[in-house]
Design an enzyme around this catalytic site. Structure first.
Site, PDB file in Angstrom:
ATOM      1  N   ASP A 369       0.616  -0.944  -0.569  1.00 32.83           N
ATOM      2  CA  ASP A 369       0.216   0.267  -0.170  1.00 32.83           C
ATOM      3  C   ASP A 369       1.219   1.121   0.096  1.00 32.83           C
ATOM      4  OD1 ASP A 369      -2.423   1.082   0.590  1.00 32.83           O
ATOM      5  OD2 ASP A 369      -1.270   1.797   2.134  1.00 32.83           O
ATOM      6  N   THR A 518      -2.750   1.275  -4.642  1.00 30.97           N
ATOM      7  CA  THR A 518      -3.170   2.521  -3.765  1.00 30.97           C
ATOM      8  C   THR A 518      -4.409   3.046  -4.877  1.00 30.97           C
ATOM      9  OG1 THR A 518      -2.411   5.373  -2.805  1.00 30.97           O
ATOM     10  CG2 THR A 518      -1.626   4.409  -5.923  1.00 30.97           C
ATOM     11  N   ASP A 565      -1.724  -0.581   5.816  1.00 28.51           N
ATOM     12  CA  ASP A 565      -1.744   0.237   7.166  1.00 28.51           C
ATOM     13  C   ASP A 565      -3.413   0.718   7.639  1.00 28.51           C
ATOM     14  OD1 ASP A 565      -1.291   2.506   5.160  1.00 28.51           O
ATOM     15  OD2 ASP A 565      -0.796   3.454   6.956  1.00 28.51           O
ATOM     16  N   ASP A 569      -7.302  -1.294   3.129  1.00 25.84           N
ATOM     17  CA  ASP A 569      -6.332  -2.528   3.347  1.00 25.84           C
ATOM     18  C   ASP A 569      -7.135  -3.866   4.481  1.00 25.84           C
ATOM     19  OD1 ASP A 569      -4.813  -1.365   2.505  1.00 25.84           O
ATOM     20  OD2 ASP A 569      -3.751  -0.587   3.445  1.00 25.84           O
TER      21      ASP A 569
END
Length: 674
Positions: A369, A518, A565, A569
Site C-alpha cells: 500500500d 493505492t 496500514d 487494507d
C-alpha cells in the site's frame, strides 16, 4: 437527557458490548487453552517422576530395585490419571482430526499413548511382558510442554472486527423537523434522516450532503492521502473525519449496507476462506501415523505367523508403534517457533500467524500500500518558487498563516518552518475558505494561502506550466498571495519513507516482485513508483476492490503478501497469503494481519523474509533429527534382525530418544537471521 436518548444510548452500548463479547471469545479461548496446557504439563510432570521411579525398566537401567508389594498397581493408578488427564487434549484433538479425515500431530500422539496405556495395562494384569508406562508418561509430558511453548509464543487471536466497531462514534446529531438537534445512538438511525456533523467530528454513518462545505479526511478508510473536498451532493463515509466546515447530510445506508460493514464482511469472508494448508509438522506427523499403524500391524501379523506367540507379537508391535512417535517431534517445531518469535520481537516483528509466516519463504510478489507504508503518510515541502522575495520570506508568511490550521497540508508547511526555526509573524482576522485555502491579515496586509482554483476565480496570473509540472509529479501546490499580488508558490507531497527504496531493491534481489496498490490518482502513484523503482502499479483502486486485486494475482498462481496500514487494507490483508501491517497503522489493519512491523519500517520486510527462510530450514533440520533414529530403530524394534540376536531394547530406545531430543533443542538455539 430525555428518555428516548437514554434508551437509544443504552441500546447502542448493549449492541457494542455484545459484538465485542462475540469477537473476544476467540482471543479468550486461545488464552484459556494456553493456561490449560500449562496446568496439564506441570501436573503431568509431577506424576511422571513417581511413574519413572516405579517403572521396572527404569530401575533396571539405573541398577536399582525399588519394587515393593503393590508397586505395579500404584504405577498403573498414577499412569491412568496421567493418561486421562494429560492425554485428554491429544485424544480430543485426534477425534477432531479424524472427523475431518486429516490425521496429524494430535492423532499420532493419541495413537501412541493409547497403545502404550492399553498394552501396559494388559501387561500389568493379563499378559506376560514389560510395561511402557514410563514411555507413556514422558511422551505426554514432553508433548504438553511442546504445545504449551508454541501456543504461548504465538498467542494473539485476531480482534480486527472489534477495531472496526471502534471506528464509528456511538452517537449522532439527529436534525429534527423543527431544526433542533438531538443526540441518538448510531444504530437507531434510519435512511433519509438528517444528520449534523460539526467541525473536527467523526462522520457517524454513510450519507449524502445537502448543506455545507468542508474537507473530509478519508485516509483511515479509503487510503486517499489528501483530504477530499465535500459540498452539496457529495457522499460521505462513516468513520471519516470532518474538517473545518459544518455539514448536514441525509443517511443513505444503515446496518450491513454501510461502507465499514462491507469492509467487516470482506474481512470475515477472507479470514474464513484463507488457506487451511497443514503446517510442515502436521504433514510429518500424518505420515508417521500411517507408518506407525501399518508397521505395527505388519509386525504383529508377521510374528504371529512366524512364532504364534501372542504376547511376544503384541510387544514387538507396540514397541514399533511407540517408537514411531518420537519425543523430539513434540519439541522440534515448538522450540523453533518460540525462538523465531523471540528473534522476530527483537527485530521489531510481531508474528501472529505461524502458518502464514512459514509460507513467507515461497512468496512471488509483495503488494505495498502506498500511503503510510511506502510513504510516511504526512506531507512535506518539496519545492518553493518565490517571486521577488526570498524563499525564507515566502515560507515565513505561509508558516505564520498555516500555524492556525490543522489541515495536513498546513501541518507540512508548519513542520518545515519549525525545522528551519522560523519566527512566525502576528496573524489576525484568520479564517478558513472551504475548499480554497486560508485567509489572514499580517502587518496590515491581506494574505491568502490558497489553491490554484482561487487564483483562477480571482483572475490572478500564475505560471501554469510550472504548476502542471509539479502536479504531474503528484505534488500539491499552494499559492501565497498578498493583497492580490502573487508572492510565489510552495509544493508539498506525501514523503517517501527513508528506507522504502532500499527495501524495494532488496525485495527485488530476493526474486520477489514488488507491486504498489493505492487509492491515490495515477499521477501521484506513478511518481512514487518511479522514485522507488516499482514497475507494477495499481492506482485509483477503490477500498472494496483492493482484495480483488490480491485475488487476481493469486489466480495467476502467485503467492502474494500484502503490506498496509489502513482500514481499507484490512480485507486485502486477510485475503493475501501473508498479511503484513505497519505498526503505526490502524488497529483494524494490525488485528487483521499475520505479521506486524512494530517499528513501521518497510526495510523490516527483508528481515521478515530472511527469518522465515531460516526458520523453515531449522524446522526441516529438526524434523530430520527428530525422526532420524526411526530409520534404524523401527526395523530393529520390529525384529528384522531378531534371529541374529539384534533387537532394540526399551533402554536403548530411551537413550536414542533422549539423544534425539537434546540434538533438536541445541539445533533450535542456533537459529539466527543472516
Amino acid at each position: 437527557m430525555n428518555k428516548a436518548h437514554q434508551d437509544s444510548t443504552e441500546s447502542k452500548q448493549n449492541h457494542t458490548e455484545n459484538m465485542k463479547h462475540d469477537h473476544h471469545q476467540g482471543h479468550d479461548h486461545h488464552s484459556m487453552m494456553v493456561q490449560d496446557f500449562k496446568r496439564r504439563f506441570f501436573i503431568s510432570l509431577v506424576l511422571t517422576i513417581p511413574i519413572l521411579a516405579l517403572s521396572p525398566m527404569i530401575q533396571s537401567f539405573m541398577g536399582v530395585d525399588w519394587a515393593f508389594a503393590g508397586s505395579s498397581y500404584i504405577l498403573f493408578a498414577l499412569s491412568t490419571v496421567l493418561f486421562f488427564y494429560g492425554g485428554k487434549p491429544f485424544i480430543t484433538g485426534a477425534r477432531d482430526e479424524l472427523k475431518e479425515r486429516s490425521p496429524a500431530m494430535m492423532t499420532l500422539i493419541a495413537f501412541a499413548i493409547t497403545i502404550a496405556y492399553l498394552y501396559s495395562t494388559a501387561a500389568t494384569f493379563f499378559l506376560k511382558g514389560t510395561d511402557f508406562f514410563w514411555e507413556l508418561a514422558t511422551l505426554v509430558a514432553i508433548m504438553l510442554l511442546g504445545h504449551w511453548i508454541e501456543m504461548k509464543s504465538v498467542m494473539g487471536a485476531s480482534r480486527a472486527l472489534d477495531e472496526l466497531i471502534k471506528l464509528l462514534p456511538e452517537e449522532a446529531h439527529l436534525i429534527q423537523k423543527d431544526g433542533t438537534t438531538i443526540d441518538v445512538g448510531v444504530t437507531e438511525l434510519k435512511t433519509g434522516e438528517a444528520i449534523l456533523v460539526k467541525p473536527g467530528e467523526k462522520i457517524p454513518i454513510d450519507g449524502e450532503i445537502f448543506e455545507g462545505t468542508s474537507e473530509v479526511n478519508e485516509a483511515m478508510v479509503t487510503g486517499e492521502s489528501v483530504p477530499v473536498a465535500k459540498a452539496k451532493g457529495s457522499g460521505v463515509i462513516g468513520g471519516s473525519i470532518n474538517g473545518d466546515g459544518l455539514l448536514k447530510f441525509t443517511v443513505s445506508k444503515v446496518g450491513d449496507d454501510t461502507f465499514l460493514s462491507q469492509v467487516k464482511h470482506l474481512v470475515e469472508e477472507a479470514q474464513n476462506s484463507k488457506s487451511k494448508s497443514q503446517r510442515l509438522a502436521d504433514i510429518a506427523a500424518k505420515w508417521l501415523f500411517y507408518i506407525a499403524a501399518s508397521s505395527g500391524i505388519i509386525t504383529f501379523i508377521t510374528w504371529m505367523f512366524i512364532r504364534g506367540d501372542l504376547a511376544f507379537s503384541i510387544e514387538r508391535a507396540v514397541t514399533v508403534i511407540i517408537i514411531s512417535c518420537p519425543h523430539a517431534l513434540g519439541l522440534a517445531i515448538p522450540l523453533v517457533s518460540a525462538i523465531s518469535s523471540s528473534i522476530a520481537a527483537k527485530n521489531g516483528l510481531l508474528i501472529r500467524n505461524r502458518l502464514a509466516f512459514e509460507q513467507a519463504r515461497n512468496l512471488d510478489a509483495i503488494v505495498f500500500d502506498k500511503t503510510g507504508t511506502l510513504t510516511k503518510g504526512e506531507f512535506g515541502v518539496t519545492d518553493m518558487h518565490p517571486i521577488d522575495i526570498s524563499e525564507e520570506q515566502l515560507l515565513t508568511i505561509a508558516y505564520s498563516v498555516e500555524t492556525n490550521s490543522d489541515h495536513p497540508i498546513a501541518q507540512g508547511i508548519v513542520r518545515k518552518g519549525e525545522k528551519l526555526s522560523l519566527k512566525a509573524k502576528k496573524v489576525s482576522d484568520f479564517q478558513s475558505l472551504n475548499g480554497k485555502g486560508l485567509e489572514a491579515t499580517i502587518e496590515g496586509k491581506k494574505i491568502h494561502v490558497v489553491s490554484p482554483g482561487y487564483l483562477k476565480a480571482e483572475k490572478i496570473a500564475f505560471d501554469e506550466k510550472a504548476y502542471e509540472q509539479l502536479a504531474s509529479q503528484g505534488k500539491t501546490v499552494v499559492f501565497v498571495v498578498e493583497d492580490k499580488k502573487l508572492l510565489g508558490f510552495i509544493a508539498l507531497a506525501d514523503q517517501i519513507h527513508d528506507h522504502a527504496k532500499k527495501a524495494i531493491e532488496q525485495v527485488k534481489a530476493m526474486g520477489i516482485e514488488p507491486i504498489m496498490l493505492t487509492g491515490d490518482n495515477q499521477r501521484v502513484a506513478s511518481h512514487v513508483g518511479k522514485e522507488l523503482g516499482i514497475d507494477t502499479i495499481f492506482s485509483e483502486v477503490l477500498p472494496e476492490d483492493k482484495n480483488k486485486k490480491i485475488e487476481a494475482l493469486q489466480k495467476q498462481g502467485k503467492r502474494v503478501a500484502m503490506i498496509g496500514d489502513g482500514v481499507n487494507d484490512a480485507p486485502a490483508l486477510a485475503t493475501s497469503d501473508l498479511g503484513i501491517a505497519i505498526g503505526a497503522g490502524t488497529d483494524v489493519a494490525i488485528e487483521t494481519a499475520d505479521i506486524v512491523l512494530v517499528k513501521s519500517d518497510p526495510l523490516d520486510i527483508v528481515n521478515l523474509l530472511k527469518l522465515a527462510k531460516a526458520t523453515y530450514s531449522k524446522i526441516v533440520q529438526n524434523l530430520l533429527w527428530a525422526t532420524a533414529y526411526n530409520v534404524v530403530a523401527l526395523p530393529l524394534a520390529a525384529g528384522v534382525l531378531y534371529n541374529q540376536g539384534i533387537v532394540i531394547s526399551p533402554a536403548l530406545g530411551a537413550a536414542l530418544m533422549s539423544l534425539s531430543t537434546i540434538i533438536v533443542a541445541i539445533n533450535a538455539k542456533l537459529l539466527k537471521i543472516k
